[in-house]
Design an enzyme around this catalytic site. Structure first.
Site, PDB file in Angstrom:
ATOM      1  N   SER A  51       0.842  -1.199   0.000  1.00 32.60           N
ATOM      2  CA  SER A  51       0.000   0.000   0.000  1.00 32.60           C
ATOM      3  C   SER A  51       0.874   1.243   0.000  1.00 32.60           C
ATOM      4  O   SER A  51       2.091   1.164  -0.024  1.00 32.60           O
ATOM      5  CB  SER A  51      -0.894   0.003   1.236  1.00 32.60           C
ATOM      6  OG  SER A  51      -0.108   0.288   2.383  1.00 32.60           O
ATOM      7  N   LYS A  52       0.222   2.382   0.053  1.00 29.74           N
ATOM      8  CA  LYS A  52       0.948   3.652  -0.004  1.00 29.74           C
ATOM      9  C   LYS A  52       1.944   3.815   1.136  1.00 29.74           C
ATOM     10  O   LYS A  52       2.935   4.527   0.995  1.00 29.74           O
ATOM     11  CB  LYS A  52      -0.040   4.809  -0.004  1.00 29.74           C
ATOM     12  CG  LYS A  52      -0.676   5.000  -1.365  1.00 29.74           C
ATOM     13  CD  LYS A  52      -1.936   5.818  -1.268  1.00 29.74           C
ATOM     14  CE  LYS A  52      -3.043   5.338  -2.156  1.00 29.74           C
ATOM     15  NZ  LYS A  52      -3.304   3.891  -2.174  1.00 29.74           N
ATOM     16  N   ARG A  53       1.682   3.147   2.232  1.00 30.15           N
ATOM     17  CA  ARG A  53       2.623   3.239   3.350  1.00 30.15           C
ATOM     18  C   ARG A  53       4.015   2.782   2.945  1.00 30.15           C
ATOM     19  O   ARG A  53       5.008   3.163   3.540  1.00 30.15           O
ATOM     20  CB  ARG A  53       2.162   2.342   4.510  1.00 30.15           C
ATOM     21  CG  ARG A  53       0.939   2.834   5.234  1.00 30.15           C
ATOM     22  CD  ARG A  53       0.563   1.884   6.348  1.00 30.15           C
ATOM     23  NE  ARG A  53       0.242   0.562   5.848  1.00 30.15           N
ATOM     24  CZ  ARG A  53       0.952  -0.530   6.114  1.00 30.15           C
ATOM     25  NH1 ARG A  53       2.011  -0.449   6.882  1.00 30.15           N
ATOM     26  NH2 ARG A  53       0.596  -1.690   5.621  1.00 30.15           N
ATOM     27  N   HIS A  54       4.090   1.920   1.950  1.00 30.67           N
ATOM     28  CA  HIS A  54       5.371   1.359   1.552  1.00 30.67           C
ATOM     29  C   HIS A  54       6.081   2.182   0.486  1.00 30.67           C
ATOM     30  O   HIS A  54       6.992   1.697  -0.168  1.00 30.67           O
ATOM     31  CB  HIS A  54       5.164  -0.064   1.024  1.00 30.67           C
ATOM     32  CG  HIS A  54       4.486  -0.962   2.000  1.00 30.67           C
ATOM     33  ND1 HIS A  54       3.217  -1.448   1.816  1.00 30.67           N
ATOM     34  CD2 HIS A  54       4.908  -1.432   3.194  1.00 30.67           C
ATOM     35  CE1 HIS A  54       2.879  -2.200   2.852  1.00 30.67           C
ATOM     36  NE2 HIS A  54       3.883  -2.207   3.701  1.00 30.67           N
TER      37      HIS A  54
END
Length: 450
Positions: A225-228
Site C-alpha cells: 500500500s501507499k505506506r510502503h
RNA sequence: GCCGCUAUCGUCUAGGGGACUAGGACGCCGCCCUCUCACGGCGGAAACCCGGGUUCGAAUCCCGGUAGCGGUACCA
C-alpha cells in the site's frame, strides 16, 4: 485463446494489478491469443471517465496493449437483466429480502459452516440457488485442484432488488459472452470463483480456466500500500523508473523463470512465460531491486533515447552531453538532475564540501595551477583537458585527488559529479575559468591576508 | 468463528527422491579498479518453519502442528 484483464477503475493502477495485467498480456501475446480489456464497473461511482483514463494511460506506459476494449460492464446491464430473468424463470435463482443480519442469525442457529439458504419471496434481491450437496471445484492453473463444499456456500446475491447485477454475476456473464478461455487474476478472487462457476453451471455453460496469482506484499509482509512508498505504477513513473524495468521486475515476481538470467524484454518474457509455472507464494515488492534493474535498463538505452526521456522527465532541453557523461552514474531518471544541474544552473551551494576540500594543503595552489593549464588547452576536448590536468598533477607532484577535487568543487559546488575531465569539457573553457575564478575569489574573501 | 490457500538466505527465486558441501540475483560486508559518486571485477556472511512418517535415501512425497495470507457485502 481469449484472455481478458479487468483492472478495477480506482484511478491508480496498483502494482499488483499491473502484474496481473502483464501476466494476461504475456499469456495472450505468447500464444497469439486475443486480449480483451474490460472495466469492472458494476460499482458506478468508481468508474469515472478520469479514473478509467488514468488506468488506460498507465497500461499504455507499460507498453501493454489490448485487442478489444475497453468494455464496461454497465454497457451490458440489459443483457445481465435478461439472464437474471431467465434464471428466475428456470428456478435457478429466487428473490429474497434477507439481509446480512439474517444470514448471520441463520449461521448462529445452524452452524458457521452452513451456507445460507432462504425461502423464495415475491421481492428483494436475487439469489442464486446453490446445491445442498456436492462441491464446486476447479483446476486452477497455478494452484491446482481447488474445491469448495456446496453446503458451506451461501446462496450468493446476483442482482440487487432494483435489478442491477452484482460483480460475481456480471463478470461470469461477460466472460461467457466474450468466449473468454482464460481468467488470470489476483488470489483475492479465489473465493469468488465458486460463485461464478455456479452461474456457469446454472446456465449449462462451460466455464473458462482460472488462474489465481499470489498477492504482492510490502516489506513488512502486509498487503502493498501507499505506506510502503510507491504502490501504483503512476507513482513508479513519477519517481523516474523506466517502463522496461518495471515490466521486467514485476514479471519476475512469481513467474517462476529459471534464475540463470533476469534481464528480459517484454517479448522475451512472452516467449518464456508459462502460466503453470507461476509461483503460489506471495512476493514482497522490493524497490531496491527495481532500482538496480532500472539502472541496467537505463544504461542499455541508446544515448539519444535516454536523452529524449530525460528531457521529457525534467522538462529541459539540450541535455545530450550531460546525459553522455552521467548515464553510468544514475539508476533512475530522478537521479539525473541533481548530478548534472551544475552544468546548466551554476555550482550548487555546499559550504561543507567547499571547506573540506580547500582545507587541504596545496588545494588552492593546485586549483590555480589547473586554471593556468586549462587556459592553454586547445581544442577544449575531453582528451586534451585530461592531458592538461594530468600534467598539473605531475608537475606539482600531487595526489590526483588533490588537484581534481578542488577543481570539482569549484565548477560543481560539491564533491560528487560526473568525471572531472568530461565535466570540464562539457562546461567549456569560458565557464570553467569563470567558475574557478569565482571559487578563488570566495576563498580570498574567507581568509583575507593569511 | 467459518471457507480456502501458502511455507528455501533479510528480499526475489532455482530445486520437482540421490547431481545439494542447497545454485543465482538484489541488499549487506571486504578487496580491486579509481579524480568524487557510480559502473565493473573478485571474495565473504546469509536459508530448506517444527514434529512425525514413507524410502536404502527427502529441501523435494504423506500426515500433524505452527505461522502467515486471502475471502467471508443487495463492493469490486
Amino acid at each position: 485463446m481469449q484472455v481478458r484483464f479487468a483492472p478495477s477503475p480506482t484511478g491508480a493502477l496498483h502494482i499488483g494489478g499491473a502484474r496481473t495485467a502483464l501476466y494476461n498480456w504475456l499469456l495472450a501475446r505468447g500464444q497469439d491469443g486475443t486480449l480483451v480489456l474490460r472495466i469492472e464497473d458494476t460499482d458506478r461511482e468508481r468508474s469515472t471517465p478520469e479514473n478509467v483514463e488514468q488506468i488506460l494511460d498507465a497500461l499504455r506506459w507499460l507498453r501493454l496493449d489490448w485487442d478489444e476494449g475497453p468494455l464496461f460492464q454497465s454497457q451490458r446491464a440489459q443483457r445481465h437483466a435478461e439472464v437474471v430473468a431467465q434464471l428466475l424463470a428456470s428456478g435457478h435463482a429466487y428473490r429474497s429480502t434477507a439481509t446480512a443480519e439474517d444470514v448471520r442469525a441463520y449461521k448462529q442457529r445452524l452452524g458457521a459452516e452452513r451456507g445460507f439458504r432462504a425461502e423464495p419471496e415475491r421481492e428483494g434481491a436475487v439469489r442464486l440457488r446453490v446445491p445442498d450437496s456436492g462441491a464446486t471445484s476447479f483446476d486452477d492453473v497455478v494452484r491446482g485442484l481447488t474445491s469448495f463444499p456446496n453446503s458451506s456456500q451461501d446462496d450468493p446475491v446476483i442482482a440487487r432488488a432494483d435489478g442491477s447485477a452484482l460483480y460475481n454475476f456480471a463478470v461470469a456473464i461477460d466472460d461467457l459472452d466474450a468466449g473468454i478461455t482464460h481468467v488470470v487474476r489476483g488470489e483475492d478472487h479465489v473465493s469468488n470463483t465458486p460463485k461464478q462457476l455456479l452461474v456457469f453451471a446454472a446456465l449449462g455453460a462451460d466455464p473458462p480456466r482460472y488462474a489465481h496469482l499470489p498477492l504482492l506484499y510490502g516489506p513488512d509482509g502486509r498487503k502493498l500500500s501507499k505506506r510502503h512508498g510507491a504502490a501504483s505504477v503512476q507513482e513508479l513513473r513519477a519517481v523516474g523508473y523506466l517502463p522496461e524495468a518495471v515490466d521486467n521486475y514485476i514479471a519476475l515476481l512469481g513467474a517462476g523463470f529459471a534464475a540463470d538470467r533476469e534481464h528480459f524484454t517484454l517479448s522475451e518474457l512472452a516467449e518464456r512465460f508459462r502460466l503453470e509455472r507461476v509461483s503460489k507464494n506471495p512476493a514482497v515488492f522490493d524497490e531496491r531491486k527495481l532500482r538496480h534493474m532500472n539502472g541496467e535498463w537505463l544504461r542499455e538505452l541508446p544515448v539519444d533515447e535516454l536523452t529524449h526521456r530525460l528531457e521529457q522527465y525534467t522538462g529541459r532541453t539540450e541535455l545530450r552531453s550531460a546525459v553522455e557523461i552521467s548515464r553510468e552514474k544514475i539508476q533512475t531518471l530522478a537521479d539525473f538532475w541533481p548530478l548534472v544541474s551544475f552544468l546548466f544552473d551554476g555550482p550548487v551551494e555546499d559550504q561543507q564540501a567547499f571547506d573540506k576540500v580547500f582545507r587541504r594543503d596545496g588545494a588552492v595552489e593546485n586549483l590555480v595551477a589547473a586554471r593556468d593549464a586549462l587556459a592553454q588547452v586547445e581544442p577544449f576536448g575531453v582528451a586534451e583537458v585530461e592531458k592538461a590536468l594530468r600534467g598539473v598533477v605531475e608537475r606539482r607532484a600531487a595526489k590526483p585527488a588533490n588537484v581534481f577535487q578542488p577543481l570539482r568543487v569549484a565548477i560543481a559546488g560539491t564533491t560528487v559529479s560526473p568525471g572531472i575531465f568530461e565535466s570540464v569539457a562539457v562546461l567549456g573553457r569560458e565557464q570553467t575559468l569563470r567558475r574557478i575564478d569565482g571559487a578563488l575569489a570566495r576563498l580570498k574573501g574567507a581568509q583575507p591576508e593569511g
